[in-house]
Design a protein around this motif. Structure first.
Motif, PDB file in Angstrom:
ATOM      1  N   ILE A   1       0.866  -1.177   0.000  1.00 21.71           N
ATOM      2  CA  ILE A   1       0.000   0.000   0.000  1.00 21.71           C
ATOM      3  C   ILE A   1       0.901   1.225   0.000  1.00 21.71           C
ATOM      4  O   ILE A   1       1.694   1.427   0.908  1.00 21.71           O
ATOM      5  N   ASP A   2       0.766   2.036  -1.032  1.00 20.27           N
ATOM      6  CA  ASP A   2       1.653   3.189  -1.199  1.00 20.27           C
ATOM      7  C   ASP A   2       0.873   4.346  -1.841  1.00 20.27           C
ATOM      8  O   ASP A   2       0.391   4.204  -2.965  1.00 20.27           O
ATOM      9  N   PRO A   3       0.708   5.469  -1.138  1.00 22.17           N
ATOM     10  CA  PRO A   3       1.213   5.774   0.196  1.00 22.17           C
ATOM     11  C   PRO A   3       0.216   5.341   1.277  1.00 22.17           C
ATOM     12  O   PRO A   3      -0.963   5.691   1.218  1.00 22.17           O
ATOM     13  N   ALA A   4       0.702   4.626   2.258  1.00 26.57           N
ATOM     14  CA  ALA A   4      -0.176   4.138   3.320  1.00 26.57           C
ATOM     15  C   ALA A   4      -0.694   5.276   4.186  1.00 26.57           C
ATOM     16  O   ALA A   4      -1.743   5.146   4.822  1.00 26.57           O
ATOM     17  N   ASP A   5       0.029   6.401   4.224  1.00 26.84           N
ATOM     18  CA  ASP A   5      -0.445   7.532   5.019  1.00 26.84           C
ATOM     19  C   ASP A   5      -1.573   8.291   4.329  1.00 26.84           C
ATOM     20  O   ASP A   5      -2.066   9.288   4.855  1.00 26.84           O
ATOM     21  N   ALA A   6      -2.019   7.799   3.154  1.00 30.91           N
ATOM     22  CA  ALA A   6      -3.162   8.410   2.465  1.00 30.91           C
ATOM     23  C   ALA A   6      -4.462   7.666   2.743  1.00 30.91           C
ATOM     24  O   ALA A   6      -5.506   8.041   2.216  1.00 30.91           O
ATOM     25  N   MET A   7      -4.419   6.605   3.545  1.00 29.24           N
ATOM     26  CA  MET A   7      -5.656   5.902   3.887  1.00 29.24           C
ATOM     27  C   MET A   7      -6.553   6.802   4.729  1.00 29.24           C
ATOM     28  O   MET A   7      -6.083   7.449   5.668  1.00 29.24           O
ATOM     29  N   ASN A   8      -7.858   6.836   4.391  1.00 33.59           N
ATOM     30  CA  ASN A   8      -8.766   7.569   5.263  1.00 33.59           C
ATOM     31  C   ASN A   8      -9.096   6.719   6.495  1.00 33.59           C
ATOM     32  O   ASN A   8      -8.640   5.574   6.614  1.00 33.59           O
ATOM     33  N   THR A   9      -9.878   7.264   7.397  1.00 32.54           N
ATOM     34  CA  THR A   9     -10.126   6.593   8.676  1.00 32.54           C
ATOM     35  C   THR A   9     -10.789   5.238   8.484  1.00 32.54           C
ATOM     36  O   THR A   9     -10.397   4.236   9.111  1.00 32.54           O
ATOM     37  N   ALA A  10     -11.788   5.172   7.619  1.00 36.30           N
ATOM     38  CA  ALA A  10     -12.495   3.905   7.406  1.00 36.30           C
ATOM     39  C   ALA A  10     -11.570   2.859   6.801  1.00 36.30           C
ATOM     40  O   ALA A  10     -11.623   1.674   7.164  1.00 36.30           O
ATOM     41  N   ALA A  11     -10.712   3.278   5.879  1.00 40.22           N
ATOM     42  CA  ALA A  11      -9.773   2.340   5.257  1.00 40.22           C
ATOM     43  C   ALA A  11      -8.778   1.811   6.287  1.00 40.22           C
ATOM     44  O   ALA A  11      -8.469   0.619   6.316  1.00 40.22           O
ATOM     45  N   ALA A  12      -8.272   2.702   7.136  1.00 43.93           N
ATOM     46  CA  ALA A  12      -7.314   2.277   8.165  1.00 43.93           C
ATOM     47  C   ALA A  12      -7.959   1.297   9.139  1.00 43.93           C
ATOM     48  O   ALA A  12      -7.343   0.303   9.552  1.00 43.93           O
TER      49      ALA A  12
ATOM     50  N   LEU B   1      -6.900  -2.724   9.803  1.00 38.93           N
ATOM     51  CA  LEU B   1      -6.508  -3.190  11.132  1.00 38.93           C
ATOM     52  C   LEU B   1      -6.908  -4.642  11.352  1.00 38.93           C
ATOM     53  O   LEU B   1      -6.149  -5.431  11.921  1.00 38.93           O
ATOM     54  N   LYS B   2      -8.082  -5.024  10.870  1.00 40.29           N
ATOM     55  CA  LYS B   2      -8.536  -6.406  11.043  1.00 40.29           C
ATOM     56  C   LYS B   2      -7.623  -7.376  10.303  1.00 40.29           C
ATOM     57  O   LYS B   2      -7.295  -8.455  10.809  1.00 40.29           O
ATOM     58  N   THR B   3      -7.194  -6.982   9.101  1.00 40.17           N
ATOM     59  CA  THR B   3      -6.290  -7.833   8.331  1.00 40.17           C
ATOM     60  C   THR B   3      -4.948  -7.974   9.043  1.00 40.17           C
ATOM     61  O   THR B   3      -4.343  -9.055   9.061  1.00 40.17           O
ATOM     62  N   LEU B   4      -4.488  -6.891   9.650  1.00 38.03           N
ATOM     63  CA  LEU B   4      -3.219  -6.940  10.373  1.00 38.03           C
ATOM     64  C   LEU B   4      -3.318  -7.801  11.633  1.00 38.03           C
ATOM     65  O   LEU B   4      -2.352  -8.455  12.027  1.00 38.03           O
ATOM     66  N   GLU B   5      -4.485  -7.797  12.269  1.00 38.96           N
ATOM     67  CA  GLU B   5      -4.662  -8.564  13.501  1.00 38.96           C
ATOM     68  C   GLU B   5      -4.824 -10.052  13.230  1.00 38.96           C
ATOM     69  O   GLU B   5      -4.504 -10.882  14.087  1.00 38.96           O
ATOM     70  N   GLU B   6      -5.337 -10.401  12.046  1.00 33.63           N
ATOM     71  CA  GLU B   6      -5.596 -11.810  11.722  1.00 33.63           C
ATOM     72  C   GLU B   6      -4.955 -12.160  10.382  1.00 33.63           C
ATOM     73  O   GLU B   6      -5.649 -12.467   9.399  1.00 33.63           O
ATOM     74  N   PRO B   7      -3.626 -12.123  10.280  1.00 33.90           N
ATOM     75  CA  PRO B   7      -2.973 -12.389   8.986  1.00 33.90           C
ATOM     76  C   PRO B   7      -3.084 -13.856   8.582  1.00 33.90           C
ATOM     77  O   PRO B   7      -3.017 -14.748   9.425  1.00 33.90           O
TER      78      PRO B   7
END
Length: 311
Positions: free
Chosen positions: A119-130, A134-140
Motif C-alpha cells: 500500500i503506497d502511500p499508506a499515510d493516504a488511507m482515510n479513517t475507514a480504510a485504516a 486493522l482487522k487484516t493486520l490482527e488476523e494475517p
C-alpha cells in the motif's frame, strides 16, 4: 542505478530474518521522500517471489521474475490511489480498496509461496480504510505479507504502526551522501545536498528536474518582499503555478539560514526586518502552509497570507 549504501543494513537484517524463516506479516517502510523506499520494496518483493534467489536478490530469469517485471505476477498486488466514478484520481485510499485487498490476501498463492501486497502511500488511507486494514493486520493469513510505504507515517493511526515491523530510512551521513550523488552524476553535489537539507535522494531528484534554480528564485523573492519591492499577490500566484510545496520548502530553509546568520552575528541574507520570534513564527507557518496545500483550502489565499506576513 546503484544501490544506496544506506539500504545495506536494512537489507541485511531482512535477509537474516528470511534465512531464519522469521519474516513478519507486515512491514512499514517509512522515512523522508527520496531515500529509495520504493526501490527497496521492489528489490525485496522481487527477490521474495523469485524461484531461484541469490542472497535475497532475484535471478531475473525465472517465470516469477518475468511475470513480476511485466506487472502480472498473480501473487503480488500493489495498491495506491484509485479512481472515482467520474474517472478522476482520488486523493486518498478508501475502505472498498482495502476490503478488496484483504479478500485477495485470503486466497491461496498460485505459485505456492508468498502472497504479497503493498500500500503506497499508506499515510493516504482515510479513517475507514485504516480501520478495515486493522482487522487484516490482527488476523494475517499464513504466508502473506503486507508492506506499507509512508513518507509521513505520523499521519497513520498508532494502531496500524504498532502492528508492523518498522524499517525507518533515515538521512545518511554527509560524506556517503556526497559520494553517492557524485556517483550518479549530480553536478555540484554539495550544493544540491545542502538544498535538500541533507537528503541525497531528494537532491538527485531536484538536480535532474532542474528544480534547484527555484531555491535562488525563492530567496530573491523573499529579499524583494522584505525591502518592499515585491508584490505579494503576484508572487503567490507565481508560486502556486510552479511547484508551491517545493518553493515553501526552500522558503522555510532560507528563513532558517536567516535565523542562523543572526545568531552568529553574520550578515542576514534576506535582510528581513522581522525579529527573531517573528522569524520563527514565519518558519513554522511556512511548513504548516506546505501541509495545508494538500487539503481543500485555496492555495492562492494560503500563500498570499503567508507572503503578506513576511512583507
Amino acid at each position: 542505478m546503484s544501490t544506496p549504501s544506506w539500504h545495506a543494513e536494512h537489507w541485511a537484517r531482512l535477509q537474516a530474518r528470511r534465512q531464519r524463516d522469521a519474516l513478519p506479516h507486515a512491514l512499514l517502510l517509512c522515512g523522508p521522500r527520496g531515500l529509495g523506499k520504493r526501490e527497496f520494496l521492489r528489490r525485496f518483493v522481487r527477490g521474495l517471489l523469485c524461484q531461484h534467489p541469490q542472497e535475497g536478490d532475484a535471478c531475473g530469469a525465472c517465470r516469477s521474475c518475468l511475470l513480476f517485471d511485466a506487472g502480472t505476477h498473480p501473487d503480488y498486488v500493489a495498491l495506491s490511489y484509485g479512481l472515482r466514478k467520474d474517472g478522476v484520481q482520488r486523493q486518498d485510499i478508501v475502505v472498498d480498496q482495502i476490503r478488496e485487498l484483504s479478500a485477495r490476501l485470503a486466497t491461496a498463492s498460485q505459485f505456492g509461496g508468498w502472497q504479497i501486497a503493498s500500500i503506497d502511500p499508506a499515510d493516504a488511507m482515510n479513517t475507514a480504510a485504516a480501520n478495515a486494514l486493522l482487522k487484516t493486520l490482527e488476523e494475517p493469513a499464513s504466508q502473506t505479507m503486507l508492506i506499507l510505504l509512508a513518507d509521513a507515517p505520523w499521519r497513520m493511526p498508532a494502531t496500524i504502526r504498532s502492528r508492523c515491523q518498522c524499517i525507518d530510512f533515515q538521512l545518511p551521513r554527509y560524506e556517503p551522501s556526497v559520494a553517492w550523488l557524485q556517483q550518479v552524476g549530480v553536478q555540484d553535489a554539495e550544493m544540491a545536498l545542502a538544498a535538500a537539507s541533507g537528503n541525497p535522494g531528494l537532491a538527485r531528484i531536484w538536480a535532474e528536474e532542474g528544480s534547484l534554480a527555484q531555491r535562488q528564485d525563492v530567496r530573491k523573492d523573499l529579499t524583494a518582499l522584505a525591502s518592499g519591492r515585491g508584490d505579494a499577490m503576484a508572487m503567490s500566484k507565481r508560486w502556486l503555478d510552479d511547484a508551491p510545496e517545493q518553493r515553501l520548502w526552500f522558503a522555510a530553509q532560507a528563513v532558517a539560514d536567516e535565523m542562523r546568520a543572526r545568531a552568529t552575528a553574520q550578515s542576514a541574507p534576506l535582510s528581513s526586518t522581522l525579529d527573531g520570534e517573528a522569524l520563527m513564527a514565519w518558519y513554522e507557518a511556512a511548513n504548516r502552509t506546505r501541509e495545508a496545500l494538500r487539503g481543500p483550502l485555496r492555495g492562492d489565499l494560503l500563500l498570499l497570507e503567508l507572503l503578506g506576513r513576511w512583507r
